[in-house]
Design an enzyme around this catalytic site. Structure first.
Site, PDB file in Angstrom:
ATOM      1  N   PHE A 192      48.039  35.295  33.683  1.00 26.10           N
ATOM      2  CA  PHE A 192      46.810  35.577  32.944  1.00 26.10           C
ATOM      3  C   PHE A 192      46.162  34.300  32.413  1.00 26.10           C
ATOM      4  O   PHE A 192      45.576  34.288  31.337  1.00 26.10           O
ATOM      5  CB  PHE A 192      47.070  36.603  31.827  1.00 26.10           C
ATOM      6  CG  PHE A 192      48.010  37.694  32.253  1.00 26.10           C
ATOM      7  CD1 PHE A 192      47.675  38.523  33.316  1.00 26.10           C
ATOM      8  CD2 PHE A 192      49.250  37.866  31.653  1.00 26.10           C
ATOM      9  CE1 PHE A 192      48.545  39.502  33.761  1.00 26.10           C
ATOM     10  CE2 PHE A 192      50.129  38.844  32.099  1.00 26.10           C
ATOM     11  CZ  PHE A 192      49.771  39.668  33.151  1.00 26.10           C
ATOM     12  N   GLY A 244      35.972  38.142  43.406  1.00 18.71           N
ATOM     13  CA  GLY A 244      37.259  38.365  42.739  1.00 18.71           C
ATOM     14  C   GLY A 244      37.245  39.589  41.846  1.00 18.71           C
ATOM     15  O   GLY A 244      36.194  40.049  41.410  1.00 18.71           O
ATOM     16  N   LYS A 277      44.630  49.718  47.192  1.00 17.50           N
ATOM     17  CA  LYS A 277      45.721  50.023  46.270  1.00 17.50           C
ATOM     18  C   LYS A 277      45.942  48.888  45.256  1.00 17.50           C
ATOM     19  O   LYS A 277      46.044  49.125  44.054  1.00 17.50           O
ATOM     20  CB  LYS A 277      47.004  50.268  47.070  1.00 17.50           C
ATOM     21  CG  LYS A 277      47.969  51.191  46.388  1.00 17.50           C
ATOM     22  CD  LYS A 277      49.130  51.546  47.315  1.00 17.50           C
ATOM     23  CE  LYS A 277      49.127  53.022  47.621  1.00 17.50           C
ATOM     24  NZ  LYS A 277      50.325  53.436  48.353  1.00 17.50           N
ATOM     25  N   THR A 331      48.700  39.754  41.996  1.00 19.01           N
ATOM     26  CA  THR A 331      47.462  40.462  42.313  1.00 19.01           C
ATOM     27  C   THR A 331      47.543  41.272  43.599  1.00 19.01           C
ATOM     28  O   THR A 331      46.692  42.119  43.844  1.00 19.01           O
ATOM     29  CB  THR A 331      46.314  39.467  42.468  1.00 19.01           C
ATOM     30  OG1 THR A 331      46.669  38.520  43.493  1.00 19.01           O
ATOM     31  CG2 THR A 331      46.074  38.699  41.184  1.00 19.01           C
ATOM     32  N   ARG A 360      33.041  43.559  48.525  1.00 21.24           N
ATOM     33  CA  ARG A 360      33.889  44.410  49.346  1.00 21.24           C
ATOM     34  C   ARG A 360      35.319  44.384  48.812  1.00 21.24           C
ATOM     35  O   ARG A 360      35.824  43.322  48.460  1.00 21.24           O
ATOM     36  CB  ARG A 360      33.859  43.874  50.768  1.00 21.24           C
ATOM     37  CG  ARG A 360      34.655  44.635  51.788  1.00 21.24           C
ATOM     38  CD  ARG A 360      34.305  44.047  53.149  1.00 21.24           C
ATOM     39  NE  ARG A 360      35.130  44.515  54.223  1.00 21.24           N
ATOM     40  CZ  ARG A 360      35.576  43.714  55.199  1.00 21.24           C
ATOM     41  NH1 ARG A 360      35.275  42.432  55.189  1.00 21.24           N
ATOM     42  NH2 ARG A 360      36.298  44.211  56.167  1.00 21.24           N
ATOM     43  N   ILE A 361      35.928  45.550  48.740  1.00 14.49           N
ATOM     44  CA  ILE A 361      37.309  45.644  48.274  1.00 14.49           C
ATOM     45  C   ILE A 361      38.225  45.594  49.490  1.00 14.49           C
ATOM     46  O   ILE A 361      38.118  46.410  50.400  1.00 14.49           O
ATOM     47  CB  ILE A 361      37.512  46.955  47.469  1.00 14.49           C
ATOM     48  CG1 ILE A 361      36.659  46.935  46.193  1.00 14.49           C
ATOM     49  CG2 ILE A 361      38.992  47.165  47.141  1.00 14.49           C
ATOM     50  CD1 ILE A 361      36.910  45.791  45.241  1.00 14.49           C
ATOM     51  N   GLN A 420      44.764  46.074  39.963  1.00 16.96           N
ATOM     52  CA  GLN A 420      44.166  44.964  39.213  1.00 16.96           C
ATOM     53  C   GLN A 420      43.160  45.462  38.180  1.00 16.96           C
ATOM     54  O   GLN A 420      43.138  44.992  37.042  1.00 16.96           O
ATOM     55  CB  GLN A 420      43.442  44.002  40.174  1.00 16.96           C
ATOM     56  CG  GLN A 420      44.372  43.084  40.902  1.00 16.96           C
ATOM     57  CD  GLN A 420      45.003  42.100  39.954  1.00 16.96           C
ATOM     58  OE1 GLN A 420      44.365  41.169  39.483  1.00 16.96           O
ATOM     59  NE2 GLN A 420      46.242  42.309  39.637  1.00 16.96           N
ATOM     60  N   GLY A 434      40.220  40.046  39.527  1.00 17.98           N
ATOM     61  CA  GLY A 434      41.326  39.939  38.572  1.00 17.98           C
ATOM     62  C   GLY A 434      40.907  40.073  37.124  1.00 17.98           C
ATOM     63  O   GLY A 434      41.617  40.654  36.311  1.00 17.98           O
ATOM     64  N   GLU A 435      39.764  39.496  36.778  1.00 18.97           N
ATOM     65  CA  GLU A 435      39.437  39.403  35.357  1.00 18.97           C
ATOM     66  C   GLU A 435      38.367  40.362  34.868  1.00 18.97           C
ATOM     67  O   GLU A 435      38.275  40.648  33.678  1.00 18.97           O
ATOM     68  CB  GLU A 435      39.051  37.953  35.021  1.00 18.97           C
ATOM     69  CG  GLU A 435      40.295  37.092  34.957  1.00 18.97           C
ATOM     70  CD  GLU A 435      40.029  35.602  35.137  1.00 18.97           C
ATOM     71  OE1 GLU A 435      40.022  34.890  34.143  1.00 18.97           O
ATOM     72  OE2 GLU A 435      39.828  35.158  36.283  1.00 18.97           O
TER      73      GLU A 435
HETATM   74 MO1  MOS Z   1      42.809  33.181  34.862  1.00 14.00          MO
HETATM   75  S1  MOS Z   1      42.285  32.941  32.846  1.00 14.00           S
HETATM   76  O1  MOS Z   1      43.679  31.749  35.241  1.00 14.00           O
HETATM   77  O2  MOS Z   1      43.974  34.451  34.628  1.00 14.00           O
END
Ligand code: MOS
Length: 745
Positions: free
Chosen positions: A240, A707, A638, A471, A633-634, A643, A709-710
């Site tokens: 994270f 992306g 899953k 991820t 695009r995903i 994520q 992730g965040e």
């Molecule tokens: Mo990113 S803040 O490196 O998870």
């Protein structure tokens, strides 16, 4: 090229290894002759070491070495930021002098034959300090305030238009201040490293999100060429943001291993993780917003106070979203920092966006109420068709569809806008919403694909130095290569997390999949060119095939004519005919930091949240969440879902639980363990309804993916806070929203 796997819910290819415990994490590596290190932290938060007595520790059973500032080897020059290709967690090298900059700062490392011996000996070290005044809260450090210049090239203090005039002319104004506390990424896997030397080369197993960054730091520290340093991390147990910088413990393990000529293993204790690994700074954010009575926002001023450490600059970039999320002509951003006696703050999932959107999206809710406009309508009315900060069009924006679909799935039209108006039995019911946004980053990656013969035909092996931080990237790259090469998924494998592999940037800024998947596609294209070249020379009916990829199909491990698919030849036969043991191809992606000449790259989403509040005790439970995302695009349905859910759960933590509290008397985090630094557990997480628009962004990269992730965390704390206000009529402007604040405010 037929796409068969990308976009579908394939199981994690590393899932079996993870659930059976055979996925090896840094601290699990066992080397012969290994020694064990324990770090000792300062018990004062400022001042200096007057005297450190290590004799007793040195003569304790099993002890091999006690390192302190009095006997440490000086280190060479190390890189200090992302652009420099690596970064130390703090500028000051460990043990470089007797000064103490924060509580818990490492002051000694004991290395022994066993962990127990090292731990015992560490308890025998006697340290006399000259304690100095220190500050661990902004209130205690008024004289240290300054304006940081920028965050990764983004200006932090600037104005466009004229905010003062626009505020004066506004029909409706709000002026509200929000606070978010210090938080910690708190990855489940504690930071750990094993360092080992052989001759003049160094190998480090490190819990990392950037093995090549670690390599650059270690090469600098020990004055070695990069090819004499190898950093390995095939699996990371959460990060994270907290494993992007190379920690002092890694450098110290390498120093000790060099001294002892034996491998040294160091694992941080949980309190050390929370104290000596970068946290997210607290923020105090003032938002002044002016609007016309029809809801058009005419002025927005976002002023942020945050903290950094005594000698490093890390401004939590909380104004990064308010400058671009809505169409506002008159906008001002100002960020100021205080210097505190704490570990250098660092990246934590959605740095800037997460706390910044908490304040912005809460303020919009307050503005909506004052205007008497539905909060979702207010956002629609101020939708930014172009990026107002950059003046560039978005490459691919579908936020309005996220609003529509989210509202529909959640049932937003049934909401009674009046606070305390909705109930479920004895619970107050609250519905809140917020926008989510996060930029599209590519930090650059090169992927190598090798097609090789083996006993059962041909297999494809991909490699890149990037780290799988959980991820699902092994899965995504496997799917991508299997599709692109036209091979069964079982015949494709991916190797990552080794600094000797091809270049790959940090697994941060939600960039890794967007950087590596297009590079994988290009590497596979190179293999296909090679196969056609061989076919053209050796296969019946393929004469002249070289360079004419468009006319051929690559499927089920065979090259076939598009015009006559029955006319096909297996890759294996081609490799035999060409007398090739293997074929190799490479592909690379170049960096893009949020925008290029033509476009702004940005992902969006919308959250709709229901909370149930028990009024007598002020307890908030999130009972429903619907989120819709627009991230291009995903690739892997899953792992993408997982994520997004991870981000949303992070948001629940920020809204209701997380707070790293510094003790102003001693300057240490008072809750530096998982019993008192609270993160959501299953009982805190409701059924979550996540979906996505799935509109490819081919302006960004050839796979069309941004992306993910965040973005999941951004906006969540505001959506929950807005729901709590709707349930209770109480506006808590200070995270986390705990029962005491609801009962007393
Ligand atoms: Mo990113 S803040 O490196 O998870």
């Amino acid at each position: 090229m037929a796409t068969t796997l990308v976009g579908t819910p394939v199981n994690r290819v590393d899932g079996h290894k993870k659930v059976t415990g055979t996925a090896q994490y840094a601290a699990e590596v066992v080397l012969g002759n290994m020694t064990h290190a324990v770090l000792v932290g300062s018990s004062v938060a400022g001042g200096e070491i007057l005297n450190i007595r290590v004799n007793e520790a040195e003569s304790a059973p099993g002890v091999l070495l006690v390192l302190t500032h009095e006997n440490v080897d000086p280190l060479g020059k190390m890189p200090e930021d992302l652009q420099a290709g690596g970064t130390t967690a703090e500028k000051r090298p460990p043990f470089s002098d007797a000064r103490i900059l924060h509580n818990g700062q490492y002051v000694a490392m004991v290395v022994a034959e066993t962990l127990e011996q090292a731990r015992h000996a560490a308890s025998l070290i006697k340290i006399e300090y000259k304690a100095a005044r220190f500050a661990v809260s902004i209130e205690d450090a008024p004289g240290t305030k300054y304006h940081p210049a920028h965050f990764m090239g983004e200006p932090l203090t600037f104005e466009r238009g004229n905010v003062r005039e626009a505020l004066d002319a506004a029909d409706v104004k709000i002026d509200v201040t929000y606070r978010s506390p210090s938080q910690h990424p708190c990855a489940l896997e504690p930071h750990a490293a094993i360092a080992s030397w052989s001759d003049e080369s160094l190998t480090v197993y490190n819990a990392s999100q950037w093995v090549q960054g670690d390599r650059a730091v270690l090469a600098g520290a020990f004055n070695l060429p990069a090819d004499k340093v190898k950093v390995i991390c095939p699996f990371t147990g959460g990060m994270f943001g907290s494993k992007g910088a190379t920690g002092a413990h890694v450098l110290l393990a390498a120093i000790a291993a060099k001294r002892l000529r034996r491998p040294v293993k160091v694992v941080l204790s949980r309190p050390q993780v929370l104290t000596d690994v970068g946290h997210r700074s607290e923020t105090i954010q003032r938002l002044q917003i002016g609007a016309k009575s029809d809801g058009t926002i005419t002025a927005l001023s976002h002023h942020v106070l945050a903290h950094t450490s005594l000698e490093d600059d890390f401004p939590e970039p909380a104004t990064i979203s308010s400058r671009m999320l809505y169409r506002v002509d008159n906008y001002r951003s100002e960020q100021e920092l205080f210097r505190l006696n704490v570990m250098k703050p660092s990246w934590m999932r959605a740095p800037g966006e997460a706390p910044g959107q908490y304040a912005l999206e809460s303020a919009l809710d307050e503005l909506a109420e004052k205007l008497g406009i539905d909060p979702l309508d207010l956002r629609r009315r101020n939708h930014a068709d172009i990026n107002p900060q950059l003046g560039k069009p978005f490459s691919n924006k579908h936020l309005l569809e996220c609003y529509d679909r989210g509202a529909e799935r959640f049932g937003w039209s049934q909401r009674n806008p009046k606070p305390r108006s909705m109930r479920d039995g004895k619970f107050l019911l609250g519905w809140g919403m917020a926008t989510a946004t996060y930029p599209g980053y590519l930090m650059g990656a090169t992927v190598k694909v090798r097609l090789q013969r083996d006993a059962s035909g041909v297999q494809a092996i991909l490699s890149t130095a990037g780290c799988e931080v959980g991820t699902g990237i092994y899965t995504m790259l496997t799917m991508t290569a299997a599709d692109e090469l036209g091979m069964p998924i079982e015949r494709v494998s991916v190797q990552m997390g080794n600094s000797d592999f091809t270049h790959c940037a940090v697994a941060g800024g939600s960039n890794l999949t967007a950087s590596t998947a297009p590079a994988t596609k290009d590497a596979c294209a190179a293999i296909k060119r090679e196969l056609l070249k061989i076919a053209g020379r050796t296969a019946d009916g393929f004469t002249g095939a070289e360079g004419r990829e468009q006319e051929f199909l690559f499927a089920r491990g065979r090259v076939a004519h598009r015009s006559d698919p029955s006319h096909a030849i297996a890759y294996e036969d081609l490799m035999n005919a060409g007398q090739r043991e293997y074929l190799e191809g490479e592909g690379a992606t170049q960096p893009i930091f949020g925008h290029n000449e033509e476009f702004a790259f940005q992902s969006f989403g919308a959250h709709f949240v229901e909370v149930k509040v028990k009024p007598e005790i002020g307890r908030v439970r999130v009972s429903r969440m619907t989120s819709v995302f627009d991230c291009g695009r995903i690739l892997s349905a899953k792992t993408a879902r997982s994520q997004f859910i991870g981000g949303l759960v992070f948001g629940i933590g920020a809204a209701l639980l997380e707070e790293l509290e510094y003790d102003r008397a001693h300057g240490q985090p008072a809750n530096s363990d998982l019993a008192s630094y609270l993160v959501p557990v299953h009982a805190d997480v409701p059924e979550i309804d996540v979906s996505w628009i799935d509109a490819p962004d081919y302006n960004f990269n050839s796979m069309g993916c941004r992306g993910i992730g965040e973005i999941g965390i951004t906006g969540v704390a505001a959506a929950i806070g807005n729901a709590v206000y709707h349930a209770t009529g109480k506006r808590v402007r200070d995270l986390p929203i705990t029962p005491d604040k609801l009962l007393n405010s």
